[in-house]
Design an enzyme around this catalytic site. Structure first.
Site, PDB file in Angstrom:
ATOM      1  N   GLU A  78     -16.744  95.135  10.283  1.00 26.04           N
ATOM      2  CA  GLU A  78     -15.478  95.613   9.720  1.00 26.04           C
ATOM      3  C   GLU A  78     -15.379  95.224   8.238  1.00 26.04           C
ATOM      4  O   GLU A  78     -14.932  96.013   7.410  1.00 26.04           O
ATOM      5  CB  GLU A  78     -14.328  94.996  10.526  1.00 26.04           C
ATOM      6  CG  GLU A  78     -12.942  95.518  10.203  1.00 26.04           C
ATOM      7  CD  GLU A  78     -11.861  94.805  11.021  1.00 26.04           C
ATOM      8  OE1 GLU A  78     -12.180  93.874  11.802  1.00 26.04           O
ATOM      9  OE2 GLU A  78     -10.684  95.165  10.856  1.00 26.04           O
ATOM     10  N   ARG A 108      -9.046  85.988  10.283  1.00 26.84           N
ATOM     11  CA  ARG A 108      -7.864  86.809  10.576  1.00 26.84           C
ATOM     12  C   ARG A 108      -6.599  86.188   9.949  1.00 26.84           C
ATOM     13  O   ARG A 108      -6.616  85.038   9.532  1.00 26.84           O
ATOM     14  CB  ARG A 108      -7.674  86.912  12.108  1.00 26.84           C
ATOM     15  CG  ARG A 108      -8.760  87.667  12.836  1.00 26.84           C
ATOM     16  CD  ARG A 108      -8.641  89.166  12.729  1.00 26.84           C
ATOM     17  NE  ARG A 108      -7.345  89.676  13.159  1.00 26.84           N
ATOM     18  CZ  ARG A 108      -6.982  90.961  13.012  1.00 26.84           C
ATOM     19  NH1 ARG A 108      -7.802  91.840  12.472  1.00 26.84           N
ATOM     20  NH2 ARG A 108      -5.790  91.362  13.406  1.00 26.84           N
ATOM     21  N   ASP A 116      -3.867  94.555   5.156  1.00 25.21           N
ATOM     22  CA  ASP A 116      -2.791  93.847   5.843  1.00 25.21           C
ATOM     23  C   ASP A 116      -2.390  92.468   5.331  1.00 25.21           C
ATOM     24  O   ASP A 116      -1.228  92.156   5.266  1.00 25.21           O
ATOM     25  CB  ASP A 116      -3.150  93.702   7.320  1.00 25.21           C
ATOM     26  CG  ASP A 116      -3.427  95.042   7.964  1.00 25.21           C
ATOM     27  OD1 ASP A 116      -3.179  96.078   7.341  1.00 25.21           O
ATOM     28  OD2 ASP A 116      -3.898  95.039   9.110  1.00 25.21           O
ATOM     29  N   GLY A 174      -2.562  99.180   4.990  1.00 26.15           N
ATOM     30  CA  GLY A 174      -3.960  99.154   5.438  1.00 26.15           C
ATOM     31  C   GLY A 174      -4.660  97.876   4.988  1.00 26.15           C
ATOM     32  O   GLY A 174      -5.656  97.474   5.564  1.00 26.15           O
ATOM     33  N   TYR A 177     -10.584  88.591   5.930  1.00 24.79           N
ATOM     34  CA  TYR A 177      -9.892  89.872   6.085  1.00 24.79           C
ATOM     35  C   TYR A 177      -9.642  90.520   4.729  1.00 24.79           C
ATOM     36  O   TYR A 177     -10.600  90.800   4.021  1.00 24.79           O
ATOM     37  CB  TYR A 177      -8.623  89.543   6.861  1.00 24.79           C
ATOM     38  CG  TYR A 177      -7.970  90.615   7.674  1.00 24.79           C
ATOM     39  CD1 TYR A 177      -8.675  91.521   8.432  1.00 24.79           C
ATOM     40  CD2 TYR A 177      -6.578  90.681   7.702  1.00 24.79           C
ATOM     41  CE1 TYR A 177      -8.013  92.479   9.192  1.00 24.79           C
ATOM     42  CE2 TYR A 177      -5.908  91.619   8.465  1.00 24.79           C
ATOM     43  CZ  TYR A 177      -6.630  92.527   9.202  1.00 24.79           C
ATOM     44  OH  TYR A 177      -5.961  93.449   9.942  1.00 24.79           O
ATOM     45  N   TRP A 178      -8.411  90.747   4.299  1.00 23.38           N
ATOM     46  CA  TRP A 178      -8.175  91.443   3.029  1.00 23.38           C
ATOM     47  C   TRP A 178      -7.952  90.480   1.865  1.00 23.38           C
ATOM     48  O   TRP A 178      -7.468  90.879   0.821  1.00 23.38           O
ATOM     49  CB  TRP A 178      -6.981  92.394   3.164  1.00 23.38           C
ATOM     50  CG  TRP A 178      -7.282  93.593   4.026  1.00 23.38           C
ATOM     51  CD1 TRP A 178      -6.986  93.735   5.358  1.00 23.38           C
ATOM     52  CD2 TRP A 178      -7.960  94.806   3.655  1.00 23.38           C
ATOM     53  NE1 TRP A 178      -7.425  94.951   5.821  1.00 23.38           N
ATOM     54  CE2 TRP A 178      -8.017  95.634   4.802  1.00 23.38           C
ATOM     55  CE3 TRP A 178      -8.512  95.273   2.455  1.00 23.38           C
ATOM     56  CZ2 TRP A 178      -8.611  96.893   4.790  1.00 23.38           C
ATOM     57  CZ3 TRP A 178      -9.105  96.536   2.444  1.00 23.38           C
ATOM     58  CH2 TRP A 178      -9.145  97.328   3.598  1.00 23.38           C
TER      59      TRP A 178
END
Ligand code: 9WN
Length: 433
Positions: free
Chosen positions: A400, A200, A168, A166, A356-357
């Protein structure tokens, strides 16, 4: 009802597709496993029948061996890559015959989500009747994990793909990418047509992601072969904490349902082994929190991330350990200039607050940390996490993920990735109710 809550309900209703929800328009056009669970918590506050349908549909895509896939492809749209044809999970003899799905999974949230539905419900009897119709599927899913994803019988489950985590493109996986040298695949990214590429994963990261799936496909997604051959085989603290949390919920719910002594006994067996291994193998004294373990290369991955604190949500650390972890979180992630809780160590040179992460704040992790920290009775810290989560959504919208640096929010929109994102809306509703 506040305007923010009203907007959150609108987001959820808009992403509702009749029997399930999409995470958001364009970027994510199908049903995702852990999204679905978290979305159901939001629906439970204002439309229990949608919450139940969401979970029912997800579990309807369960494979004959108990596995639950990370994506259920309900439509033929090609606006997402990699789609159903790439994953080709029907190579597995027990894959769903009813739906096209992926052959990788995601964090097992369904058990604790059922307990959340029960907690939120104003008609406990009706909700328990629904739970009775699906709970064995969740148990079967946990059984799948312990029988197929724990080769050393430690009570700790491995994931074989970063998409299973999750989280990523967490910098933690960089160490694993260094052990691999996948071909440079030719493919058409779709995500970067919807979202700025700087937010991303990179093309090279995607080569790694695809390569692991190619290996699984070569072996028809056979678990034993994957355990033998996958270059990515990790015991992830977030994934395992959520499984432990879900086990606990199943125990409570089976007690309410009654006459399920065998299952309760088995769940207790899984729990005692899992919690013991978790606290010995995954806790790093030097870092002062939980870390990932690379089972393929037999080495701990010594990095601090928001996943390091997620065991608080499952009650895994004792009070003393929890206290020092919460202090660590505040020291490193919670200065006056920061929103809690960055997804990766802000003092690391791998930290990137936009990508992102690799650094941004995610509402699902914040929600878990809020719940965990308040269980340990650090109400002031819990309130801070809640306040930060509401503030970043108020300032930017239901994105997000969000920049963790406060000053950026004063200058520009600091919400990234998809907008009108379902779990940000769902969990906001739960936080403010
Ligand atoms: C791959 C749907 C999913 C989330 C993940 C998040 C992102 C997908 C992607 O979106 O992953 O599964 O294409 O980037 O990282 O946590 O479930 O919202």
């Amino acid at each position: 009802m506040t305007p923010l809550e009203k907007k959150a309900i609108e987001v959820l209703n808009k992403n509702w597709k009749g029997n399930f929800s999409i995470p958001c328009e364009n970027l994510y056009p199908f049903q995702w496993f852990w999204d679905s669970g978290l979305i159901a918590i939001g629906f439970a506050h204002f439309d229990m029948s949608k919450a139940e349908k969401e979970i029912f549909t997800l579990l309807d895509a369960q494979w004959d061996n108990g596995f639950i896939p990370h994506i259920v492809f309900h439509s033929e749209t090609d606006s997402y890559f990699p789609g159903a044809d790439f994953h080709h999970s029907s190579l597995h003899p027990q894959a769903s015959k009813k739906y096209k799905t992926t052959g990788i999974t995601q964090p097992p949230v369904t058990g604790f989500v059922l307990e959340e539905l029960y907690r939120i419900s104003s008609d406990k009897e009706a909700t328990l009747n629904f739970i009775k119709t699906v709970i064995d599927k969740v148990y079967f899913n946990h059984e799948y994990f312990y029988n197929n994803r724990d080769p050393k019988d430690e009570g700790l489950i491995y994931i074989y793909h970063n998409w299973e985590s999750g989280t990523d493109n967490s910098p933690i996986w960089d160490d694993i990418w260094e052990t691999m040298n996948p071909p440079e695949y030719t493919f058409e990214r779709r995500d970067t047509t919807h979202v700025d590429a700087s937010q991303r994963p990179s093309k090279r990261e995607y080569d790694h992601y695809l390569h692991i799936i190619e290996i699984a496909k070569e072996h028809n997604y056979n678990d034993q072969k994957i355990a033998e051959l996958s270059p990515f085989l990790v015991q992830d603290p977030l994934f395992n904490a959520l499984l432990i949390k879900s086990n606990e919920s199943l125990i409570k719910l089976y007690h309410l349902i009654e006459n399920n002594e065998e299952k309760i006994k088995q769940l207790h067996n899984w729990q005692s082994k899992a919690i013991h291994s978790f606290n010995t193998k995954l806790f790093d004294e030097e870092i002062g929190a939980y870390i990932h373990y690379d089972l393929r290369n037999e080495k701990p991955l010594k990095y601090l991330s928001s996943s390091s604190f997620s065991p608080l949500f499952a009650g895994i650390p004792n009070k003393q350990r929890a206290t020092s972890m919460i202090k660590l979180m505040l020291d490193k992630f919670g200065g006056d200039h920061q929103y809690l809780c960055a997804s990766f160590d802000p003092t690391s040179d791998r930290f990137n607050p936009k990508k992102y992460w690799r650094g941004p704040v995610w509402i699902n992790l914040n929600w878990m940390l809020y719940r965990g920290v308040s269980e340990y009775e650090y109400e002031d810290v819990a309130e801070r996490i809640k306040k930060d989560s509401i503030e970043i959504i108020e300032k930017n919208g239901f994105y997000e993920y969000f920049d963790s640096r406060k000053e950026i929010h004063e200058k520009e929109n600091a919400g990234y990735g998809g907008n009108n994102f379902s779990w940000s809306a769902a969990l906001l509703i739960d936080l403010i109710r």
